[in-house]
Design an enzyme around this catalytic site. Structure first.
Site, PDB file in Angstrom:
ATOM      1  CG  HIS A  32      -1.577  -3.473  -3.626  1.00 28.89           C
ATOM      2  ND1 HIS A  32      -2.112  -2.913  -4.761  1.00 28.89           N
ATOM      3  CD2 HIS A  32      -0.497  -2.720  -3.316  1.00 28.89           C
ATOM      4  CE1 HIS A  32      -1.390  -1.858  -5.106  1.00 28.89           C
ATOM      5  NE2 HIS A  32      -0.403  -1.726  -4.252  1.00 28.89           N
ATOM      6  N   GLY A  33      -2.648  -7.946  -2.491  1.00 31.21           N
ATOM      7  CA  GLY A  33      -2.773  -8.955  -1.449  1.00 31.21           C
ATOM      8  C   GLY A  33      -3.953  -9.883  -1.680  1.00 31.21           C
TER       9      GLY A  33
END
Length: 470
Positions: A321-322
């Protein structure tokens, strides 16, 4: 280019409709491919060049894997490593170099690389395709245009859903019965797109304004009730933003004769972390289950090894996700609770009243969203500390300075429409998913939602333009 922009709604989409429906069916795939290329070019030619090169590499890799025999496994390993290397370079090189520079000041330069449009999504699609071809679960794509549509169709290239080629292939044939576009199907696409746009413009963006106002102030200065409301607003902002984009993607696909899988199924009604991930970003959870969890051994091994497999999957989910420590913490948090459920907590929750188990998930999920949505891990921990110690905040930082009737109504609407209203009103829920043309009342509701969404989108784009000039 976002779906909720003036450029997309009033320029790209009308032109796409006109060009697409004026041409014969056999020409529609090349047209959609060209439109998808133009859509990506709007985000930058370098990102588009990477997407085209990435697509060409995986298409050729699929052909090579289908012909390979003894060398199939090492060839597949090489393809997966190269795909992940591209993702790692663009998404994580800055994060890694920044942390190395912190540990070894001056020894490593900090790099800053812009993340190309949709890279996280089409990387996973490329890996899934190569693995499925190597396993002989699907034949290789012979037609490069169809494969480009699988990888880069503008409806899903930016935010998913994540597709598997074998499941999607029937919809890529322009003359197949599945690609036939009827009036009912087109109207259903309009309805899903309108509902998704309303989620994005009327709820997610407005909740985002409130959340941004809260996190723009140091967490230690903000009263606990405001922190609590702001973090809760972010959880719903993320849901309505991502769910809205998924709805718009499904709607766009139906308009152009391509059926895309559903990505959300009322995840906030879940009772466990495991159930949540079967309802939230469904195609991502299915990807990790098929291409990581099962190869690690899945649940066909000892309890300890199963917990290890679950933890690895959720850790990778958080990192996907990041590139920041807060996403690592998000993955670890969900991984620990998933392991606890595997060790017996899920069985205990099954024996408890539904409201108790749901309250358990709300608490666990809410903390996870605080970790996910804060500007950084330190800020997230400060927000949690401020809430759990029920801090008073600095003088002048009152609740009314941040939170008013508008924010209360937004949160109330967000809570009601994330599942409770649909469960209490089955007819409303069936209307949301019904493929039949809407009744006059339903049409009126959709028109009001569309008009309100377009007004907010237009005002937001205009304000952004004015801000950029000055």
């Amino acid at each position: 280019m976002s779906f909720s922009t003036v450029q997309f709604l009033f320029v790209f989409l009308p032109v796409a409709w006109a060009v697409f429906f004026l041409l014969p069916r056999r020409a529609r795939n090349p047209v959609l491919a060209l439109l998808s290329l133009l859509f990506c070019l709007w985000g930058g030619y370098r990102a588009t060049a990477l997407l085209v090169g990435f697509t060409a590499f995986n298409w050729l890799a699929g052909l090579a894997l289908a012909r390979a025999d003894k060398a199939r496994k090492p060839l597949l390993a090489g393809c997966v490593v190269l795909d992940l290397a591209v993702l790692g370079f663009f998404k994580y090189a800055g994060f890694v170099s920044e942390n190395l520079a912190t540990l070894l000041p001056g020894a490593v330069p900090v790099v800053s690389i812009a993340l190309p449009l949709g890279l996280s999504f089409y990387t996973f699609q490329g890996i899934a395709y190569c693995v499925d071809v190597a396993r002989e679960d699907t034949p290789p794509a012979r037609n490069p245009v169809r494969f480009f549509l699988y990888m880069a169709f503008f409806a899903h290239v930016t935010s998913g859903p994540i597709l598997r080629y074998g499941e999607h292939a029937p919809w890529l044939d322009p003359v197949s019965p599945e690609r036939r576009i009827t009036l009912d199907r087109f109207c259903y696409g309009i309805k899903r797109f309108t509902l998704g746009l309303a989620k994005k413009a009327l709820l997610a963006d407005q909740l985002g304004v409130f959340h941004n106002r809260v996190v723009s102030v140091p967490a230690a200065s903000v009263p606990a009730p405001v922190l609590l409301a702001g973090c809760t607003a972010y959880a719903f902002q993320l849901y309505y933003d991502f769910s809205g984009y998924s709805d718009m993607a499904v709607g766009l696909g139906e308009m152009f004769g391509i059926t895309l899988p559903e990505n959300f199924s009322y995840p906030f009604l879940s009772r466990t972390v495991g159930e949540f991930w079967r309802r939230w970003h469904i195609t991502l959870g299915a990807w990790f289950k098929r291409y990581l969890y099962f190869p690690l051994g899945g649940s066909r091994c000892s309890t300890a090894r199963t917990c290890f497999n679950l933890f690895v999957v959720f850790l990778c989910t958080g990192i996907w996700h990041g590139a920041a420590w807060q996403f690592v913490a998000f993955g670890v948090w969900h991984g620990l609770w998933s392991c606890a459920e595997r060790l017996g907590l899920a069985r205990l929750l099954d024996r408890l009243p539904r409201w108790v188990s749901h309250l358990y998930f709300v608490a666990v999920g809410w903390v996870g969203f605080v970790l996910f949505g804060a500007p950084g891990l330190r800020q997230a921990l400060a927000e949690l500390a401020g809430i759990f110690t029920w801090q008073a905040g600095d003088p002048g930082m009152t609740v009314t300075a941040f939170f008013g009737l508008r924010e209360a109504l937004l949160l109330l609407a967000a809570v009601a429409l994330c599942g409770p209203v649909q469960m209490l009103a089955p007819r409303f829920r069936s209307w949301l998913w019904d493929r039949k043309p809407p009744c006059p009342l339903g049409t009126a509701v959709l028109l009001v939602l569309l008009f309100g969404s377009i007004v907010l989108v237009t005002v937001g784009n205009y304000q952004g333009f004015i801000y950029a000039q000055f």
